[in-house]
Design an enzyme around this catalytic site. Structure first.
Site, PDB file in Angstrom:
ATOM      1  N   THR A   1      14.652  -2.640  -3.374  1.00  0.00           N
ATOM      2  CA  THR A   1      15.172  -1.560  -2.525  1.00  0.00           C
ATOM      3  C   THR A   1      16.667  -1.317  -2.680  1.00  0.00           C
ATOM      4  OG1 THR A   1      13.482  -2.167  -0.908  1.00  0.00           O
ATOM      5  CG2 THR A   1      15.228  -0.684  -0.157  1.00  0.00           C
ATOM      6  N   GLU A   2      17.025  -0.038  -2.835  1.00  0.00           N
ATOM      7  CA  GLU A   2      18.422   0.388  -2.882  1.00  0.00           C
ATOM      8  C   GLU A   2      18.794   1.027  -1.549  1.00  0.00           C
ATOM      9  OE1 GLU A   2      21.400   3.233  -5.574  1.00  0.00           O
ATOM     10  OE2 GLU A   2      19.248   3.187  -5.983  1.00  0.00           O
TER      11      GLU A   2
ATOM     12  N   TYR B   1      17.962  -2.404 -19.719  1.00  0.00           N
ATOM     13  CA  TYR B   1      16.938  -1.866 -20.620  1.00  0.00           C
ATOM     14  C   TYR B   1      17.525  -1.591 -22.006  1.00  0.00           C
ATOM     15  CZ  TYR B   1      15.089  -0.746 -15.938  1.00  0.00           C
ATOM     16  OH  TYR B   1      14.698  -0.797 -14.625  1.00  0.00           O
TER      17      TYR B   1
ATOM     18  N   HIS C   1      27.075   2.099  -8.053  1.00  0.00           N
ATOM     19  CA  HIS C   1      26.659   1.001  -7.189  1.00  0.00           C
ATOM     20  C   HIS C   1      27.634   0.807  -6.036  1.00  0.00           C
ATOM     21  CE1 HIS C   1      24.346  -0.915 -10.782  1.00  0.00           C
ATOM     22  NE2 HIS C   1      23.580  -0.098 -10.094  1.00  0.00           N
TER      23      HIS C   1
ATOM     24  N   THR D   1       0.806  -1.226   0.000  1.00  0.00           N
ATOM     25  CA  THR D   1       0.000   0.000   0.000  1.00  0.00           C
ATOM     26  C   THR D   1       0.837   1.275   0.000  1.00  0.00           C
ATOM     27  OG1 THR D   1      -0.166  -0.014   2.421  1.00  0.00           O
ATOM     28  CG2 THR D   1      -1.891  -1.174   1.194  1.00  0.00           C
ATOM     29  N   GLY D   2       2.153   1.148   0.031  1.00  0.00           N
ATOM     30  CA  GLY D   2       3.022   2.324  -0.035  1.00  0.00           C
ATOM     31  C   GLY D   2       3.032   2.924  -1.433  1.00  0.00           C
ATOM     32  N   LYS D   3       3.681   4.082  -1.562  1.00  0.00           N
ATOM     33  CA  LYS D   3       3.700   4.793  -2.848  1.00  0.00           C
ATOM     34  C   LYS D   3       4.339   3.953  -3.951  1.00  0.00           C
ATOM     35  CE  LYS D   3       5.237   9.116  -4.971  1.00  0.00           C
ATOM     36  NZ  LYS D   3       5.988  10.386  -4.768  1.00  0.00           N
ATOM     37  N   GLN D   4       5.545   3.419  -3.680  1.00  0.00           N
ATOM     38  CA  GLN D   4       6.243   2.619  -4.692  1.00  0.00           C
ATOM     39  C   GLN D   4       5.521   1.299  -4.952  1.00  0.00           C
ATOM     40  OE1 GLN D   4       8.783   3.676  -6.510  1.00  0.00           O
ATOM     41  NE2 GLN D   4       8.784   5.639  -5.421  1.00  0.00           N
TER      42      GLN D   4
END
Length: 346
Positions: A144-145, A207, A299, A64-67
């Site tokens: 998650t980063e 990508y 990274h 339910t969080g934004k992301q």
């Protein structure tokens, strides 16, 4: 000394007293396991869970969080079989038309989930991974980063000693079987069902490879972003085994970068398992050829330290295994296409 070793002192100082010593010991053990390419037999057996398809039932932690909301909506629109999610304290409600549960265990029992994707803030992400391991979810994808490396050392220590759960990430774009199942943040529209397996430490370069293989008409069979952190759940060799044994995967693109020795281990694996007349064409690009030693490049794992982890060494190792190394990420698609032409595979 690789990125893992560079991370060790910093991570160890984050704790004090006995907890700091315990973390340092775990760091040392996990580092040695990773350095030597060692995987406990039980965890190696979980490689099979890397293959996702239209039948993969997915739940979202941090639903339910934004992301979680945004990317779950994207996954649903793509056609992913998302069956629910978890947010502690919101169990019993619905979100995006799907049930919300308080715990992963409850979500798995109620939905039959076989995969979980994690969109949880860095301080709580390791606990979310551990909760999924406790529930024995076959595949866990952590996007998650910025998870503290000390936390990930503990997670990795635990991962290597079990065989029910396979982790992809953290700090990764996820995994996608084009047209069937998208778990993560990758743009679905650039993918096309096809013949190339792609594995990468870099999300954006993934990508790029996807777009190019789509443009040359080869498409993708499975794409896995393994993430750029020093302590991750899946490496190149895990994915290479899946690709080499998958009849739908006829060629492979491997995208690496400076830091660590994952590419060198991949080269050794390919020497042993991808030689002879039935070998599959492998094309690679290594990012960071001009990177200065001792400086982290994006990274957490992308750092040359102690004279090791440089791009030149990785390129040499891969070429010795018969891999065609492209000097530009813009030529990955045309390079793999030419390899198919040479082998009369078009």
């Amino acid at each position: 000394m690789t990125a893992a070793l560079v991370a060790a002192p910093a991570a160890a100082t984050m704790a004090s007293g006995s907890s700091g010593l315990a973390a340092a010991r775990l760091l040392s053990r996990s580092f040695l396991l990773q350095q030597n390419g060692i995987r406990h037999c039980s965890y190696t057996a979980s490689r099979k869970h890397l293959y996702v398809d239209k039948n993969t039932k997915v739940i979202c932690q941090g639903f339910t969080g934004k992301q979680g909301t945004f990317h779950s909506q994207q996954a649903l629109e793509y056609g992913t079989n998302l069956v629910g999610g978890t947010t502690p304290g919101k169990g019993g409600k619905t979100h995006l038309g799907l049930p919300v549960f308080n715990t992963v265990k409850e979500a798995k029992e109620q939905t039959g989930a076989t995969a979980s994707v994690i969109y949880v803030p860095p301080p709580f992400a390791a606990a979310a991974i551990n909760e999924a391991i406790d529930a024995e979810v076959p595949l866990v994808v952590c996007i998650t980063e910025g998870i503290p490396q000390q936390d990930m050392v503990r997670v990795k220590h635990r991962l290597l000693r079990q065989g029910k759960t396979r982790l992809i990430g953290p700090n990764c774009p996820g995994v996608i079987n084009p047209g069937e199942c998208k778990i993560g943040i990758m743009p679905g529209h650039i993918h096309k069902k096809g013949r190339i397996g792609i594995v990468s430490r870099s999300g954006t370069l993934t990508y790029e490879a996807v777009h190019q293989t789509t443009q040359v008409g080869l498409g993708q069979s499975l794409c896995v972003g393994i993430g750029g952190d020093p302590f991750n759940g899946t490496d190149f060799t895990d994915c290479l085994e899946i690709f080499l044994n998958d009849p739908a995967t006829e060629g492979i693109i491997l995208i690496g970068e400076i830091g660590g020795n994952a590419e060198e281990n991949a080269a050794e694996f390919l020497k042993q398992h991808n030689s002879g007349p039935k070998s599959k064409p492998v094309v690679s690009f290594i990012a960071g050829l001009t990177a200065p030693p001792g400086r982290r490049m994006g990274h957490a794992g992308a750092i040359i330290a102690g004279g090791k982890g440089g791009a030149k060494e990785k390129i040499t190792a891969l070429q010795s295994a018969g891999v065609v190394v492209s000097m530009s990420p813009a030529q990955l698609g045309t390079t793999i296409y030419k390899e198919f032409e040479k082998r009369k595979m078009l």
